[in-house]
Scaffold this active site. Structure first.
Site, PDB file in Angstrom:
ATOM      1  N   HIS A 172     -27.782 -35.930 -46.404  1.00  0.00           N
ATOM      2  CA  HIS A 172     -27.206 -34.806 -45.659  1.00  0.00           C
ATOM      3  C   HIS A 172     -25.583 -34.809 -45.785  1.00  0.00           C
ATOM      4  O   HIS A 172     -25.152 -35.817 -46.053  1.00  0.00           O
ATOM      5  CB  HIS A 172     -27.802 -34.860 -44.408  1.00  0.00           C
ATOM      6  CG  HIS A 172     -27.142 -36.023 -43.359  1.00  0.00           C
ATOM      7  ND1 HIS A 172     -27.838 -37.149 -43.202  1.00  0.00           N
ATOM      8  CD2 HIS A 172     -26.367 -36.068 -42.398  1.00  0.00           C
ATOM      9  CE1 HIS A 172     -27.053 -37.847 -42.510  1.00  0.00           C
ATOM     10  NE2 HIS A 172     -26.431 -37.108 -41.893  1.00  0.00           N
ATOM     11  N   HIS A 199     -22.416 -33.758 -43.350  1.00  0.00           N
ATOM     12  CA  HIS A 199     -21.756 -33.540 -41.807  1.00  0.00           C
ATOM     13  C   HIS A 199     -20.348 -32.843 -42.306  1.00  0.00           C
ATOM     14  O   HIS A 199     -19.613 -33.428 -42.569  1.00  0.00           O
ATOM     15  CB  HIS A 199     -21.542 -34.583 -40.984  1.00  0.00           C
ATOM     16  CG  HIS A 199     -23.016 -35.047 -40.380  1.00  0.00           C
ATOM     17  ND1 HIS A 199     -22.992 -34.612 -38.892  1.00  0.00           N
ATOM     18  CD2 HIS A 199     -23.899 -35.988 -40.622  1.00  0.00           C
ATOM     19  CE1 HIS A 199     -24.131 -35.350 -38.386  1.00  0.00           C
ATOM     20  NE2 HIS A 199     -24.668 -35.900 -39.476  1.00  0.00           N
ATOM     21  N   TYR A 234     -32.949 -31.585 -35.802  1.00  0.00           N
ATOM     22  CA  TYR A 234     -32.827 -30.559 -37.092  1.00  0.00           C
ATOM     23  C   TYR A 234     -32.901 -31.610 -38.281  1.00  0.00           C
ATOM     24  O   TYR A 234     -33.600 -31.314 -39.235  1.00  0.00           O
ATOM     25  CB  TYR A 234     -31.546 -30.110 -37.013  1.00  0.00           C
ATOM     26  CG  TYR A 234     -31.279 -29.464 -38.425  1.00  0.00           C
ATOM     27  CD1 TYR A 234     -30.363 -30.110 -39.400  1.00  0.00           C
ATOM     28  CD2 TYR A 234     -31.763 -28.229 -38.869  1.00  0.00           C
ATOM     29  CE1 TYR A 234     -30.104 -29.610 -40.533  1.00  0.00           C
ATOM     30  CE2 TYR A 234     -31.352 -27.685 -39.901  1.00  0.00           C
ATOM     31  CZ  TYR A 234     -30.644 -28.333 -40.985  1.00  0.00           C
ATOM     32  OH  TYR A 234     -30.468 -27.626 -42.158  1.00  0.00           O
ATOM     33  N   GLN A 283     -36.077 -31.633 -41.586  1.00  0.00           N
ATOM     34  CA  GLN A 283     -35.796 -31.382 -42.958  1.00  0.00           C
ATOM     35  C   GLN A 283     -36.350 -32.514 -43.835  1.00  0.00           C
ATOM     36  O   GLN A 283     -36.629 -32.401 -45.093  1.00  0.00           O
ATOM     37  CB  GLN A 283     -34.131 -31.575 -43.130  1.00  0.00           C
ATOM     38  CG  GLN A 283     -33.359 -30.621 -42.667  1.00  0.00           C
ATOM     39  CD  GLN A 283     -33.862 -29.031 -42.898  1.00  0.00           C
ATOM     40  OE1 GLN A 283     -33.948 -28.975 -44.163  1.00  0.00           O
ATOM     41  NE2 GLN A 283     -34.135 -28.318 -41.958  1.00  0.00           N
TER      42      GLN A 283
END
Length: 134
Positions: A64, A66, A127, A131
Site C-alpha cells: 500500500h 501512504h 480500510y 483491501q
C-alpha cells in the site's frame, strides 16, 4: 500552543487543504518494492508538481501507499489521485513486466482519503483490512 497555518492561494481561493491518502495494489499484492517503489515515488512527485500539489509525506509499503499531500481544492483530490494512479499504472506496467503477469490491473479502483486529523487510526486500519479481499 501557537500553530500558525500557512495558507496557499490560487487566483480565487486561499486554502490549506491537506489530505491523507492510502491506496493498494490489486489483491493487496506485495509488489511495491525496490525499483518499483522508487519509480512510483518519482511518478507521484512529478504528477504533484505538475498540479501544484505539495507532497508532505510519502511512504510506499510493499502492499500500500501512504501519502500526505496539500493540494488546491479547486483541482480536487479525486482528480489528483486518478492522475497518479493512471500514470503510475501505465508507466510501471510498461517498465516492469512482473506487474503484468499476475495482475489484471495494478491498482484497486478504491482509495482512502481523509483531511488531516479527521480519521481515527481504527478507520484507516479497517480500510486496509478490507483491501485484502478485493
Amino acid at each position: 500552543m501557537n500553530t500558525k497555518v500557512a495558507y496557499k492561494s490560487n487566483r480565487n481561493v486561499y486554502y490549506s487543504c491537506k489530505y491523507h491518502v492510502i491506496w493498494c495494489p490489486k489483491y493487496r499484492r506485495k509488489v511495491l518494492v525496490e525499483a518499483v517503489a522508487e519509480r512510483l515515488a518519482t511518478i507521484i512527485r512529478e504528477v504533484c508538481q505538475e498540479h501544484q500539489a505539495d507532497v508532505l509525506s510519502l511512504e510506499i509499503m510493499p502492499d500500500h501507499v501512504h501519502w500526505l499531500v496539500e493540494g488546491d481544492p479547486q483541482f480536487g483530490i479525486h482528480r489528483l489521485v486518478r492522475r497518479i494512479k493512471g500514470r503510475s499504472s501505465r508507466l510501471l506496467r510498461q517498465e516492469f513486466s512482473s506487474l503484468t503477469t499476475r495482475m489484471p490491473t495494478l491498482w484497486t479502483k478504491s482509495y482512502f482519503v481523509s483531511t488531516v486529523g479527521g480519521a481515527p487510526l481504527a478507520v484507516i486500519k479497517q480500510y486496509l483490512e478490507n483491501q485484502k479481499h478485493g
